[in-house]
Design a protein around this motif. Structure first.
Motif, PDB file in Angstrom:
ATOM      1  N   PRO A 291      -3.810  11.633   8.818  1.00  0.00           N
ATOM      2  CA  PRO A 291      -3.237  12.681   7.956  1.00  0.00           C
ATOM      3  C   PRO A 291      -1.750  12.885   8.207  1.00  0.00           C
ATOM      4  O   PRO A 291      -1.260  12.717   9.323  1.00  0.00           O
ATOM      5  N   ARG A 292      -1.042  13.238   7.154  1.00  0.00           N
ATOM      6  CA  ARG A 292       0.382  13.565   7.249  1.00  0.00           C
ATOM      7  C   ARG A 292       0.513  15.069   7.110  1.00  0.00           C
ATOM      8  O   ARG A 292       0.296  15.632   6.039  1.00  0.00           O
TER       9      ARG A 292
ATOM     10  N   ARG B 238       2.828  18.501   7.276  1.00  0.00           N
ATOM     11  CA  ARG B 238       4.199  18.984   7.155  1.00  0.00           C
ATOM     12  C   ARG B 238       4.355  20.190   8.060  1.00  0.00           C
ATOM     13  O   ARG B 238       4.175  21.317   7.632  1.00  0.00           O
TER      14      ARG B 238
ATOM     15  N   TYR C 127      -1.211  24.029  -1.316  1.00  0.00           N
ATOM     16  CA  TYR C 127      -1.311  23.127  -0.160  1.00  0.00           C
ATOM     17  C   TYR C 127      -2.056  23.853   0.953  1.00  0.00           C
ATOM     18  O   TYR C 127      -1.776  25.010   1.253  1.00  0.00           O
TER      19      TYR C 127
ATOM     20  N   GLN D  65       2.606  20.342  -5.997  1.00  0.00           N
ATOM     21  CA  GLN D  65       1.490  19.823  -5.199  1.00  0.00           C
ATOM     22  C   GLN D  65       0.893  18.571  -5.839  1.00  0.00           C
ATOM     23  O   GLN D  65       0.519  17.631  -5.137  1.00  0.00           O
TER      24      GLN D  65
ATOM     25  N   ALA E  68       3.209  15.713  -4.985  1.00  0.00           N
ATOM     26  CA  ALA E  68       3.074  15.353  -3.562  1.00  0.00           C
ATOM     27  C   ALA E  68       1.761  14.614  -3.306  1.00  0.00           C
ATOM     28  O   ALA E  68       1.730  13.615  -2.571  1.00  0.00           O
ATOM     29  N   MET E  69       0.681  15.079  -3.914  1.00  0.00           N
ATOM     30  CA  MET E  69      -0.614  14.410  -3.719  1.00  0.00           C
ATOM     31  C   MET E  69      -0.627  13.016  -4.329  1.00  0.00           C
ATOM     32  O   MET E  69      -1.236  12.094  -3.773  1.00  0.00           O
TER      33      MET E  69
ATOM     34  N   GLN F  22       1.969  11.036  -4.601  1.00  0.00           N
ATOM     35  CA  GLN F  22       2.750  10.176  -3.695  1.00  0.00           C
ATOM     36  C   GLN F  22       1.922   9.759  -2.484  1.00  0.00           C
ATOM     37  O   GLN F  22       1.963   8.595  -2.059  1.00  0.00           O
ATOM     38  N   ILE F  23       1.153  10.684  -1.940  1.00  0.00           N
ATOM     39  CA  ILE F  23       0.278  10.366  -0.805  1.00  0.00           C
ATOM     40  C   ILE F  23      -0.800   9.373  -1.229  1.00  0.00           C
ATOM     41  O   ILE F  23      -1.081   8.402  -0.526  1.00  0.00           O
TER      42      ILE F  23
ATOM     43  N   ARG G 133       0.716   5.897  -1.618  1.00  0.00           N
ATOM     44  CA  ARG G 133       0.973   5.300  -0.298  1.00  0.00           C
ATOM     45  C   ARG G 133      -0.320   4.766   0.312  1.00  0.00           C
ATOM     46  O   ARG G 133      -0.373   3.655   0.831  1.00  0.00           O
ATOM     47  N   LYS G 134      -1.375   5.550   0.203  1.00  0.00           N
ATOM     48  CA  LYS G 134      -2.668   5.114   0.751  1.00  0.00           C
ATOM     49  C   LYS G 134      -3.198   3.898   0.000  1.00  0.00           C
ATOM     50  O   LYS G 134      -3.737   2.970   0.604  1.00  0.00           O
TER      51      LYS G 134
END
Length: 155
Positions: free
Chosen positions: A74-75, A77, A91, A119, A122-123, A125-126, A129-130
């Motif tokens: 997990p990332r 912040r 979030y 949000q 951001a989700m 982008q996550i 990446r995954k």
């Protein structure tokens, strides 16, 4: 006892050769070949290309495993969450700082569109990446598996 039909000189030569062969076998078994002489390889790889393919496969499979760990790690912040939590309520890092009654009041009076759009971006982008890490780890693992099979075929 020597065989009477074989001349004595030939009998002595064959005895010396047998003794040399026995010494060679004993000397070869006792020879030190480094720290890895007794480690069994998963494949019987004796050729140089096979050994290098097997080493390459091990490196690739380890890299694929590390990439897959990056997918599930997990990332969080930690730095900015404490500063901007009053303006964000989607979030979970922000939500943990809210009191239930204060959050309910905020949700009734605020327009959630700004917080939700932030949000969602951001989700995504996550998630992207995954996706890239999973795809790359599967590709590298497949190449590593192919190297393992090739090393086994080359022997």
């Amino acid at each position: 006892m020597a065989d009477p039909r074989v001349p004595r000189r030939l009998d002595q030569q064959s005895g010396q050769q047998g003794r040399l062969r026995a010494e060679h076998r004993v000397g070869d078994a006792g020879r030190d070949r480094g720290p890895f002489q007794r480690l069994p390889l998963p494949l019987d790889v004796s050729t140089t290309p096979g050994i290098w393919l097997l080493r390459t496969a091990m490196v690739l499979l380890a890299a694929a495993a590390l990439l897959s760990i990056g997918v599930v790690t997990p990332r969080m912040r930690d730095g900015g969450v404490r500063q901007d939590w009053p303006d964000n309520f989607t979030y979970f890092g922000h939500l943990r700082l809210w009191e239930p009654d204060a959050l309910a009041a905020r949700l009734r009076g605020a327009d959630p569109l700004t917080s939700l759009s932030r949000q969602i971006v951001a989700m995504s982008q996550i998630a992207w990446r995954k996706y890239v890490l999973v795809r790359l780890s599967l590709l590298i693992a497949a190449i590593g598996a192919a190297c393992t099979v090739l090393a086994g075929l080359l022997g």
